[in-house]
Design a protein around this motif. Structure first.
Motif, PDB file in Angstrom:
ATOM      1  N   CYS A  27       0.831  -1.208   0.000  1.00 46.06           N
ATOM      2  CA  CYS A  27       0.000   0.000   0.000  1.00 46.06           C
ATOM      3  C   CYS A  27       0.867   1.261   0.000  1.00 46.06           C
ATOM      4  O   CYS A  27       0.524   2.262  -0.658  1.00 46.06           O
ATOM      5  CB  CYS A  27      -0.908   0.010   1.228  1.00 46.06           C
ATOM      6  SG  CYS A  27      -2.263  -1.184   1.187  1.00 46.06           S
ATOM      7  N   ALA A  28       1.964   1.220   0.729  1.00 45.83           N
ATOM      8  CA  ALA A  28       2.833   2.397   0.821  1.00 45.83           C
ATOM      9  C   ALA A  28       3.329   2.813  -0.560  1.00 45.83           C
ATOM     10  O   ALA A  28       3.363   4.011  -0.886  1.00 45.83           O
ATOM     11  CB  ALA A  28       4.012   2.110   1.754  1.00 45.83           C
ATOM     12  N   PHE A  29       3.693   1.856  -1.387  1.00 46.37           N
ATOM     13  CA  PHE A  29       4.214   2.185  -2.711  1.00 46.37           C
ATOM     14  C   PHE A  29       3.097   2.445  -3.726  1.00 46.37           C
ATOM     15  O   PHE A  29       3.227   3.319  -4.584  1.00 46.37           O
ATOM     16  CB  PHE A  29       5.141   1.060  -3.198  1.00 46.37           C
ATOM     17  CG  PHE A  29       6.396   0.938  -2.385  1.00 46.37           C
ATOM     18  CD1 PHE A  29       7.444   1.837  -2.563  1.00 46.37           C
ATOM     19  CD2 PHE A  29       6.511  -0.034  -1.407  1.00 46.37           C
ATOM     20  CE1 PHE A  29       8.600   1.744  -1.796  1.00 46.37           C
ATOM     21  CE2 PHE A  29       7.666  -0.135  -0.635  1.00 46.37           C
ATOM     22  CZ  PHE A  29       8.718   0.753  -0.833  1.00 46.37           C
ATOM     23  N   GLU A  30       2.002   1.710  -3.589  1.00 44.87           N
ATOM     24  CA  GLU A  30       0.870   1.947  -4.490  1.00 44.87           C
ATOM     25  C   GLU A  30       0.270   3.331  -4.281  1.00 44.87           C
ATOM     26  O   GLU A  30      -0.183   3.977  -5.235  1.00 44.87           O
ATOM     27  CB  GLU A  30      -0.207   0.883  -4.258  1.00 44.87           C
ATOM     28  CG  GLU A  30       0.172  -0.510  -4.738  1.00 44.87           C
ATOM     29  CD  GLU A  30      -0.908  -1.519  -4.429  1.00 44.87           C
ATOM     30  OE1 GLU A  30      -2.058  -1.088  -4.190  1.00 44.87           O
ATOM     31  OE2 GLU A  30      -0.622  -2.731  -4.411  1.00 44.87           O
ATOM     32  N   SER A  31       0.275   3.812  -3.048  1.00 50.86           N
ATOM     33  CA  SER A  31      -0.388   5.073  -2.746  1.00 50.86           C
ATOM     34  C   SER A  31       0.325   6.284  -3.329  1.00 50.86           C
ATOM     35  O   SER A  31      -0.268   7.352  -3.447  1.00 50.86           O
ATOM     36  CB  SER A  31      -0.517   5.239  -1.222  1.00 50.86           C
ATOM     37  OG  SER A  31       0.763   5.399  -0.634  1.00 50.86           O
ATOM     38  N   VAL A  32       1.600   6.149  -3.698  1.00 52.60           N
ATOM     39  CA  VAL A  32       2.348   7.282  -4.236  1.00 52.60           C
ATOM     40  C   VAL A  32       2.622   7.142  -5.725  1.00 52.60           C
ATOM     41  O   VAL A  32       3.295   7.991  -6.321  1.00 52.60           O
ATOM     42  CB  VAL A  32       3.688   7.464  -3.481  1.00 52.60           C
ATOM     43  CG1 VAL A  32       3.427   7.726  -2.013  1.00 52.60           C
ATOM     44  CG2 VAL A  32       4.591   6.242  -3.646  1.00 52.60           C
ATOM     45  N   SER A  33       2.079   6.097  -6.322  1.00 56.04           N
ATOM     46  CA  SER A  33       2.317   5.854  -7.751  1.00 56.04           C
ATOM     47  C   SER A  33       1.381   6.696  -8.609  1.00 56.04           C
ATOM     48  O   SER A  33       0.164   6.715  -8.388  1.00 56.04           O
ATOM     49  CB  SER A  33       2.116   4.368  -8.074  1.00 56.04           C
ATOM     50  OG  SER A  33       2.170   4.157  -9.469  1.00 56.04           O
ATOM     51  N   ARG A  34       1.944   7.381  -9.589  1.00 56.65           N
ATOM     52  CA  ARG A  34       1.131   8.172 -10.524  1.00 56.65           C
ATOM     53  C   ARG A  34       0.248   7.288 -11.406  1.00 56.65           C
ATOM     54  O   ARG A  34      -0.674   7.780 -12.052  1.00 56.65           O
ATOM     55  CB  ARG A  34       2.033   9.038 -11.400  1.00 56.65           C
ATOM     56  CG  ARG A  34       2.622  10.239 -10.684  1.00 56.65           C
ATOM     57  CD  ARG A  34       3.510  11.057 -11.613  1.00 56.65           C
ATOM     58  NE  ARG A  34       3.848  12.356 -11.037  1.00 56.65           N
ATOM     59  CZ  ARG A  34       4.843  12.568 -10.190  1.00 56.65           C
ATOM     60  NH1 ARG A  34       5.610  11.538  -9.821  1.00 56.65           N
ATOM     61  NH2 ARG A  34       5.087  13.776  -9.711  1.00 56.65           N
ATOM     62  N   GLU A  35       0.529   6.007 -11.463  1.00 56.75           N
ATOM     63  CA  GLU A  35      -0.291   5.089 -12.265  1.00 56.75           C
ATOM     64  C   GLU A  35      -1.614   4.783 -11.576  1.00 56.75           C
ATOM     65  O   GLU A  35      -2.532   4.255 -12.211  1.00 56.75           O
ATOM     66  CB  GLU A  35       0.481   3.796 -12.514  1.00 56.75           C
ATOM     67  CG  GLU A  35       1.749   3.995 -13.350  1.00 56.75           C
ATOM     68  CD  GLU A  35       2.498   2.697 -13.557  1.00 56.75           C
ATOM     69  OE1 GLU A  35       2.030   1.653 -13.039  1.00 56.75           O
ATOM     70  OE2 GLU A  35       3.546   2.723 -14.222  1.00 56.75           O
ATOM     71  N   ASN A  36      -1.725   5.106 -10.311  1.00 57.66           N
ATOM     72  CA  ASN A  36      -2.949   4.871  -9.554  1.00 57.66           C
ATOM     73  C   ASN A  36      -3.646   6.192  -9.245  1.00 57.66           C
ATOM     74  O   ASN A  36      -2.997   7.233  -9.136  1.00 57.66           O
ATOM     75  CB  ASN A  36      -2.635   4.145  -8.239  1.00 57.66           C
ATOM     76  CG  ASN A  36      -2.032   2.783  -8.470  1.00 57.66           C
ATOM     77  OD1 ASN A  36      -2.459   2.046  -9.357  1.00 57.66           O
ATOM     78  ND2 ASN A  36      -1.019   2.431  -7.678  1.00 57.66           N
TER      79      ASN A  36
END
Length: 371
Positions: A27-36
């Motif tokens: 979640c930590a990395f998904e939450s800062v991804s511009r793809e999401n």
């Protein structure tokens, strides 16, 4: 069968916690991804169909709980996302996140040294360092004291109460002054919490005009102070802002400090947003004059991106927190302890139970430098 015991058990909980930890790291990395996306918006009724918010009569099994965690993350705002610009906080600092997790593992409350030895020393270290950055006397030594607060609004309220205590204490002949005769001044662009605390403390708040850039109008401040004094009211405090909520304006602190000195008033600076500039060698110039403030609010969770929440109230009056707040209750703050009792910091706080917000800030500081 209900898992009612509130203690981790290797056989029942280790695998579950390992799965949760893996999910949270993803979640930590998904939450800062511009793809999401920043948010997967759902109307309230639709969201209630996706997540069952009802409290169950029977416990849910661990697989259900893992699914709930995934849904909570999926449909919540990702405040660390590069496109999250709704509030004055953002980011997801990895070191701050570790500090946050460690804070929750410890589940401590900071009021006496014996129940929070590491965290007490950690708080003292951070507060002393910040005081040395915001305040220095003519000899360059540290002065003052500080508190960690549950948010900037709460810190503003404590500052107003300190100003009232200080003013009443210094009045000649110890006059019994009603709060209704006390008047506080702040700009029309100041944070709304000041107006709320005016209601709580039963004091009048006079709003000062701002210029085209949102800065407090010095001439209007002088005029309104004199107007209130002619009415027989006591002008006891001015609150300046270093970084207003909407325009990011910095009030002219040097000029306001001059006025407060002239009229013998307490100066509080709400630097919840802009206070973080003290860490920048280049931009700290915007805080010129802040060392003349009697008290300063600083939110590390804003400009410095410390995880929510991390707010401090600093003052150049070293003993005023204890004078205004301490009650010396004997079941906590005994005088015959086996360590220096000034490490029992809880009595200078309005709170008793208090979350150690310092840990995430301190841990981040270990990994970073002043710009």
């Amino acid at each position: 069968m209900s898992d009612w015991q509130s203690i981790p058990c290797v056989e029942r909980h280790k695998e579950f916690l390992e799965k949760i930890t893996a999910i949270l790291i993803d979640c930590a990395f998904e939450s800062v991804s511009r793809e999401n996306p920043v948010l997967r918006w759902r109307e309230p009724n639709h969201l209630q169909n996706i997540i069952n918010f009802n409290l169950q009569e029977q416990p849910r099994d661990q697989d259900d709980l893992l699914e709930i965690v995934a849904k909570i993350f999926k449909y919540s705002i990702k405040t660390g996302h590069p496109y999250f610009m709704n509030q004055l906080f953002s980011g997801l600092d990895p070191y701050g996140l570790v500090g946050q997790w460690l804070t929750d593992i410890l589940n401590s409350s900071v009021y006496t040294y014996e129940v929070a030895p590491v965290l007490t020393l950690m708080e003292n270290t951070v507060i002393k360092k910040l005081l040395s950055m915001f305040y220095k006397d003519e000899n360059g030594s540290m002065i003052g004291d500080g508190l960690f607060c549950p948010g900037g609004s709460f810190a503003n309220g404590i500052a107003i109460n300190l100003a009232r205590y200080w003013f009443r204490k210094k009045i000649q002949n110890n006059k019994n002054i009603s709060s209704t005769n006390l008047v506080l001044f702040t700009s029309e662009d100041a944070h709304y919490s000041i107006l709320k605390w005016g209601n709580v403390c039963d004091i009048e708040v006079v709003l000062i005009k701002t210029d085209e850039y949102g800065r407090m109008n010095i001439n209007d401040l002088k005029v309104k102070i004199l107007e209130e004094q002619k009415k027989g009211n006591y002008t006891f405090c001015t609150i300046a802002t270093a970084g207003t909520t909407v325009l990011g304006a910095f009030d002219p602190l040097i000029e306001i400090a001059d006025i407060c000195e002239q009229f013998n008033m307490w100066l509080h600076v709400d630097a919840a947003w802009g206070g973080g500039l003290i860490f920048s060698r280049k931009h700290s110039v915007l805080l010129r004059g802040i060392q003349r403030a009697d008290s300063i609010l600083f939110n590390a969770h804003k400009l410095l991106a410390v995880p929510q929440q991390c707010s401090l109230l600093l003052t150049k009056h070293k003993s005023i927190f204890k004078e205004a707040h301490s009650k010396h209750v004997p079941y906590l703050f005994q005088k015959d302890k086996f360590y220096p009792t000034d490490l029992d910091v809880g009595d200078k706080y309005l709170q008793c139970g208090r979350r150690p917000d310092v840990l995430k800030f301190w841990f981040m500081w270990q990994a970073k430098v002043i710009l």
